[in-house]
Design a protein around this motif. Structure first.
Motif, PDB file in Angstrom:
ATOM      1  N   ASP A 126       2.119   4.824 -72.111  1.00  6.30           N
ATOM      2  CA  ASP A 126       1.668   5.046 -70.933  1.00  6.30           C
ATOM      3  C   ASP A 126       2.446   4.405 -69.874  1.00  6.30           C
ATOM      4  OD1 ASP A 126       0.000   4.470 -68.546  1.00  6.30           O
ATOM      5  OD2 ASP A 126      -1.857   3.795 -69.361  1.00  6.30           O
ATOM      6  N   LEU A 127       2.867   5.492 -68.847  1.00  2.00           N
ATOM      7  CA  LEU A 127       4.059   5.419 -67.918  1.00  2.00           C
ATOM      8  C   LEU A 127       3.647   4.451 -66.825  1.00  2.00           C
ATOM      9  CD1 LEU A 127       5.845   8.637 -68.217  1.00  2.00           C
ATOM     10  CD2 LEU A 127       6.734   6.658 -69.159  1.00  2.00           C
ATOM     11  N   LYS A 128       2.214   4.329 -66.470  1.00  2.00           N
ATOM     12  CA  LYS A 128       1.734   3.487 -65.666  1.00  2.00           C
ATOM     13  C   LYS A 128       1.956   1.849 -65.825  1.00  2.00           C
ATOM     14  CE  LYS A 128      -1.166   6.788 -63.273  1.00  2.00           C
ATOM     15  NZ  LYS A 128      -2.528   7.282 -62.800  1.00  2.00           N
ATOM     16  N   GLU A 150      -7.287  14.322 -70.353  1.00  2.00           N
ATOM     17  CA  GLU A 150      -7.054  13.043 -69.698  1.00  2.00           C
ATOM     18  C   GLU A 150      -8.186  12.574 -68.684  1.00  2.00           C
ATOM     19  OE1 GLU A 150      -2.508  11.888 -69.495  1.00  2.00           O
ATOM     20  OE2 GLU A 150      -3.033  13.697 -68.210  1.00  2.00           O
ATOM     21  N   VAL A 210       2.103   7.936 -77.865  1.00  2.00           N
ATOM     22  CA  VAL A 210       1.865   7.870 -76.492  1.00  2.00           C
ATOM     23  C   VAL A 210       2.570   6.673 -75.745  1.00  2.00           C
ATOM     24  CG1 VAL A 210       0.230   7.898 -74.690  1.00  2.00           C
ATOM     25  CG2 VAL A 210      -0.319   9.131 -76.671  1.00  2.00           C
ATOM     26  N   TYR A 269       0.723  11.171 -66.188  1.00  2.00           N
ATOM     27  CA  TYR A 269       1.719  10.165 -66.316  1.00  2.00           C
ATOM     28  C   TYR A 269       1.949   9.427 -67.669  1.00  2.00           C
ATOM     29  CZ  TYR A 269       5.852   7.946 -64.205  1.00  2.00           C
ATOM     30  OH  TYR A 269       7.230   7.485 -63.699  1.00  2.00           O
ATOM     31  N   ARG A 270       1.479  10.055 -68.803  1.00  2.00           N
ATOM     32  CA  ARG A 270       2.008   9.514 -70.240  1.00  2.00           C
ATOM     33  C   ARG A 270       2.787  10.398 -70.703  1.00  2.00           C
ATOM     34  NH1 ARG A 270      -2.755  11.103 -72.335  1.00  2.00           N
ATOM     35  NH2 ARG A 270      -2.828   9.701 -74.034  1.00  2.00           N
ATOM     36  N   VAL A 296       5.779  14.976 -70.355  1.00  2.00           N
ATOM     37  CA  VAL A 296       4.998  13.757 -69.596  1.00  2.00           C
ATOM     38  C   VAL A 296       3.680  14.521 -69.102  1.00  2.00           C
ATOM     39  CG1 VAL A 296       4.881  12.517 -67.284  1.00  2.00           C
ATOM     40  CG2 VAL A 296       7.015  12.671 -68.854  1.00  2.00           C
ATOM     41  N   THR A 297       2.630  14.156 -69.356  1.00  2.00           N
ATOM     42  CA  THR A 297       1.269  14.567 -69.054  1.00  2.00           C
ATOM     43  C   THR A 297       1.066  14.319 -67.542  1.00  2.00           C
ATOM     44  OG1 THR A 297      -0.077  12.667 -69.182  1.00  2.00           O
ATOM     45  CG2 THR A 297       0.322  13.873 -71.123  1.00  2.00           C
ATOM     46  N   ILE A 306       4.483  11.618 -74.237  1.00  2.00           N
ATOM     47  CA  ILE A 306       4.137  11.806 -75.584  1.00  2.00           C
ATOM     48  C   ILE A 306       5.161  12.638 -76.241  1.00  2.00           C
ATOM     49  CG2 ILE A 306       2.615  13.197 -76.964  1.00  2.00           C
ATOM     50  CD1 ILE A 306       0.364  12.990 -74.905  1.00  2.00           C
ATOM     51  N   ARG A 353      -8.340  10.657 -64.973  1.00  3.47           N
ATOM     52  CA  ARG A 353      -6.783  10.271 -64.814  1.00  3.47           C
ATOM     53  C   ARG A 353      -6.105  11.494 -64.466  1.00  3.47           C
ATOM     54  NH1 ARG A 353      -2.989   5.878 -68.096  1.00  3.47           N
ATOM     55  NH2 ARG A 353      -1.120   6.641 -67.516  1.00  3.47           N
ATOM     56  N   GLU A 404      -3.856  17.542 -74.162  1.00  7.08           N
ATOM     57  CA  GLU A 404      -4.591  16.283 -73.712  1.00  7.08           C
ATOM     58  C   GLU A 404      -5.577  16.406 -72.542  1.00  7.08           C
ATOM     59  OE1 GLU A 404      -2.340  13.999 -76.522  1.00  7.08           O
ATOM     60  OE2 GLU A 404      -3.610  13.080 -74.888  1.00  7.08           O
TER      61      GLU A 404
END
Length: 667
Positions: free
Chosen positions: A182-184, A125, A180, A159-160, A155-156, A162, A128, A123
Motif C-alpha cells: 500500500d503506497l499510501k 479497488e 501488495v 496507488y497500490r 501500480v494500481t 502489486i 479508492r 483489481e
C-alpha cells in the motif's frame, strides 16, 4: 477489495517462454547481432537510459510500406467501461507481451506472435479506485528477474504496488502483504487511505533489486486548496516489497533546500512529485528524477521562494536515496512547465571529449544537457531578467535560465508573427482576437483576468508543452535525439478562488458581464487554431554538436483545416497534427503514428497513419494505415524470425483502446 487473477493455459506459458529462447537456425541467422536482450523490449523506455531505441532492421525503408497487421488486442471489456485514451507501452520478454490495459488497469500477458491472451490480473479497488486522481490503464508496467524467478510489477489506480508471477499472473505471496504494498502508507505524511490525492500513471523503475516509485496528483490548474499531499519518491526491495528509503521532494527542516521555502510554505504545500518516467545508470548507481512543480500550477503566492525540488532534475543514489546533485530548471514556477518525461542517458563524444550525459526534454521546448556524473551543464545557460508579475501577492522569480545550446525544438513566446496567416482576412481576425490578451516572450507571467483586457496571457508552448509524457528517443549509434512536439497556445488567466478553492487565485477567464454563463473566449478563428502551423512536428538534434539536424511537420493536415470554406483555393502545406506521440528509433528509421483528430481516407475508412522517416534527413520513407490514432508510444521486438512493431491506439469519443501489431508479410 476483491481480486481476480486468471491464468489461461499456464503450462502453455511456460512452454512458450522456453521455446522463445530456442530460435531455429534460420531465425538465428536473420536476427540482428545485437537487439536488446534477444530482440526483446524489457523496460518502458527500451532500456534504463530511456532511449526508446532498438538496433532491429528487418523492417526498413525499403519495406515499411508493406507492413501488415499481425494481430490486434481489443481492451473493451477490461473494466466496467471501455477506455478511449490508451497510453501504455507494452513489454516483450521471452515471447510474451506484458501490458496494462482497460479502464480498471488490468495486467494481461499475450502471445507475442499471435496476440492471444495467456493470463489476466485485475483489481477492483472500489471507492479508492473511483476517487483516484490517476485512473485508467496508465502507461505501463515493469519486469524483473534474478534468473530464476520472473515478476511483473505495476501500480494500481488506487496507488497500490502489486507483484505478479510473470508466468501465471498470480500475486507473489512473499511480496508485501500477499503481493501488495500500500503506497499510501510509509510515506512520511498522514494520508487518507481512500481520498488521498495521490496516484501514478508511470511504470515503476527497477534498478537491480530496487523498485523506485514516484507520485502524481490531480492536475493543478484549479486546486481546491493550497494544501495537498506531497509527492515523495521511495525505493523498495524488489523481493520483499520493504521500503528501503524515501526522498523528500519538498525538503524537511535540516534537509538541503529547506531554506528555499519561505513563510512556512513547505508545511502545507503539496504535489512536487515525479509523475513522469525515470531513468537510471546502473554502473554509476544513480537514478534521475524529473520532478514536477508544487501546488498550484499558475499561482505561487502561497509558496514564496524558489521552492526546491520543484521543476528540478535530481540524481539520487539508488541504494540509499541520497541526493548526489540537482538542477532546478524554473525557479518558483507559475506556468505548469514541470518536467513531464524521462531524461535520456547517453555516452557521446562532444568537442573531442567522451561525455556521459543526461538530457532532459522540457515542456518549454528546450533540451537541457548535463554531465550525468556531476550535474555540470554540457553547454552554458544564460540567466536573464524576466517580467515581474503584477498579480497581487505573487512574487515571481526576477530571473530565469535560458538554454543557449541546443536550439529550441518548439516556438517560444507569442507575438503577432505567430498567429494564423493562411489569408489576410484570417490574419486580421486573429490579430483582433489576440488584442484582447497579453502577448509576450517566454516566461511572460499570468495575469488576473479582466473582461476589458487582458483576458489572459497567451503562452506558447502551451500548458501541456511542446514535450509531454511521451518524451523523446535517442540513437546511440549516431548521437541524434528525436522528439515529437505540439505547437499550440494556452491562455493563462487567473480568477479569485472564491468558493471553489482556498487559494487566492486559480486558473480561469473572467465571465462576460452581460452573460455570466457564456463559455470562455476560445483561441480559434472560425474554428481554426489561432496559432499558425505546423501543429505537430518531429525534430532531430545532433548531441555531438548541439545543433538541429532537421525538423519536419508530422501528420497529415486535419480535415477541418483542409476542407474549411475560408481556405478554399488556398494551398496549404502539410500542417502536422497534434497528439501525444512518442517516437521509436531503429537501425534505419524514426517511427511515429499520427494523433487525432481521426481523418477520413479516400476509401471512406476512418483512421490514422503510422509513418517512418529516414533518420538522417527526415524524409518520409513509408506509411501504413491504423484504424485509430496513436495514443501510446510504439515499441519493437524480434520473435520467431520476425520483427514486430506494436503500439496502443485509441481516440475519444468512440474508438476504444486496442494494441495493434505490425510485421512484414510471410515470404
Amino acid at each position: 477489495m476483491s481480486r481476480l487473477s486468471r491464468a489461461v493455459g499456464t503450462g502453455a506459458i511456460v512452454t512458450l517462454a522456453v521455446a522463445a529462447l530456442q530460435l531455429t537456425p534460420e531465425a538465428q541467422r536473420s536476427a540482428p547481432a545485437v537487439a536488446g536482450a534477444k530482440g526483446e523490449w524489457r523496460t518502458y523506455g527500451a532500456d534504463l537510459a530511456s532511449t526508446r531505441y532498438s538496433p532491429l532492421d528487418q523492417i526498413n525503408a525499403a519495406n515499411f510500406g508493406k507492413l501488415e497487421v499481425a494481430w490486434r488486442f481489443k481492451t473493451d471489456h477490461l473494466g466496467p467501461r471501455p477506455e478511449y485514451n490508451y497510453q501504455s507501452t507494452p513489454l516483450m520478454v521471452g515471447g510474451v507481451i506484458y501490458v496494462t490495459a482497460g479502464s480498471r488497469r488490468a495486467v494481461v500477458a499475450l502471445d507475442a506472435a499471435t496476440g492471444e491472451q495467456l493470463w489476466m490480473h485485475r483489481e477492483d479497488e472500489g471507492k479508492r479506485g473511483e476517487e483516484a486522481p490517476r485512473r485508467l490503464s496508465g502507461r505501463g508496467l515493469s519486469y524483473w528477474t534474478d534468473g530464476r524467478t520472473e515478476r511483473i510489477l505495476y501500480v494500481t489506480p488506487g496507488y497500490r504496488m502489486i507483484a505478479l508471477d510473470a508466468k501465471t499472473g498470480q500475486p507473489v505471496a512473499s511480496f508485501g502483504r500477499a503481493g501488495v504494498v500500500d503506497l499510501k502508507l510509509e510515506d512520511d505524511q498522514d494520508m487518507d487511505p481512500v481520498l488521498g490525492d495521490i496516484g501514478l500513471h508511470a511504470a515503476p523503475l527497477i534498478v537491480k533489486d530496487t523498485i523506485i516509485i514516484g507520485a502524481a496528483h490531480t492536475e493543478g490548474s484549479r486546486p481546491v486548496s493550497r494544501r495537498n499531499d506531497k509527492g515523495y519518491v521511495r525505493g523498495y526491495d524488489v523481493r520483499t516489497g520493504k521500503r528501503q528509503w524515501i526522498f523528500h521532494t519538498i525538503p524537511r527542516p535540516g534537509e538541503y533546500g529547506y531554506d528555499t521555502w519561505q513563510q512556512g510554505s513547505e508545511e502545507y504545500t503539496g504535489n512536487t512529485g515525479v509523475w513522469a518516467q525515470m531513468s537510471a545508470d546502473e554502473e554509476l548507481g544513480l537514478v534521475y528524477l524529473p520532478v514536477e512543480m508544487p501546488t498550484g500550477d499558475y499561482f505561487g503566492g502561497h509558496r514564496p521562494g524558489a521552492g526546491l525540488y520543484g521543476e528540478s532534475l535530481v540524481a539520487l543514489d539508488v541504494k540509499t536515496g541520497k541526493r548526489k546533485w540537482h538542477f532546478q530548471f524554473i525557479k518558483h514556477g507559475i506556468w505548469d512547465w514541470d518536467l513531464p518525461c524521462a531524461p535520456i542517458l547517453a555516452d557521446v563524444t562532444i568537442e573531442g571529449r567522451p561525455r556521459k550525459i543526461v538530457m532532459q526534454p522540457t515542456k518549454q521546448g528546450w533540451l537541457y544537457v548535463f554531465d550525468r556524473v556531476t550535474g555540470e551543464p554540457i553547454w552554458p545557460f544564460e540567466e536573464r531578467k524576466v517580467e515581474a508579475s503584477d498579480v497581487p501577492t505573487e512574487i515571481a522569480n526576477p530571473t530565469q535560465l535560458f538554454v543557449i545550446k541546443p536550439p529550441a525544438y518548439e516556438r517560444q513566446g507569442v507575438s503577432p508573427d505567430d498567429l494564423i496567416d493562411f489569408t489576410p482576412a484570417l490574419k486580421a481576425e486573429g490579430l483582433k482576437l489576440a488584442s484582447r490578451f497579453k502577448l509576450g516572450p517566454l516566461f511572460t507571467p499570468p495575469v488576473v483576468s479582466k473582461w476589458d483586457g487582458p483576458l489572459a496571457t497567451l503562452m506558447l508552448p502551451n500548458v501541456t508543452g511542446g514535450a509531454n509524457w511521451q518524451g523523446g528517443s535517442f540513437d546511440p549509434e549516431t548521437g541524434i535525439f528525436y522528439i515529437f512536439t505540439n505547437t499550440g497556445i494556452s491562455d493563462l488567466g487567473l480568477v479569485p478562488g472564491g468558493e471553489v478553492s482556498d487559494m487566492r487565485y486559480i486558473r480561469g477567464q473572467t465571465p462576460n458581464p452581460e452573460n455570466a454563463k457564456a463559455p470562455p473566449i476560445p483561441l480559434t478563428v472560425q474554428g481554426l487554431p489561432l496559432v499558425k502551423p505546423p501543429y505537430g512536428r518531429i525534430t532531430a538534434i545532433d548531441l555531438k554538436t548541439g545543433t538541429m539536424a532537421w525538423q519536419i511537420a508530422h501528420g497529415e493536415t486535419p480535415d477541418n483545416i483542409r476542407n474549411h470554406p475560408a481556405l478554399k483555393g488556398v494551398t496549404i502545406p502539410r500542417t502536422g497534427r497534434q497528439g501525444r506521440i512518442g517516437t521509436l528509433v531503429t537501425k534505419t528509421l524514426v517511427i511515429a503514428g499520427e494523433g487525432g483528430p481521426v481523418i477520413t481516407l479516400p476509401d471512406g475508412r476512418r483512421g490514422a497513419m503510422l509513418r517512418a522517416y529516414d533518420k538522417a534527413n527526415g524524409k518520409e520513407m513509408g506509411a501504413v494505415y491504423m484504424p485509430a490514432p496513436q495514443s501510446g508510444s510504439p515499441m519493437t521486438y524480434f520473435h520467431n524470425g520476425q520483427q514486430y512493431i506494436v503500439l496502443a491506439i485509441s481516440a475519444p469519443p468512440n474508438l476504444a483502446a486496442e494494441l495493434i501489431a505490425f510485421k512484414l508479410p510471410e515470404s
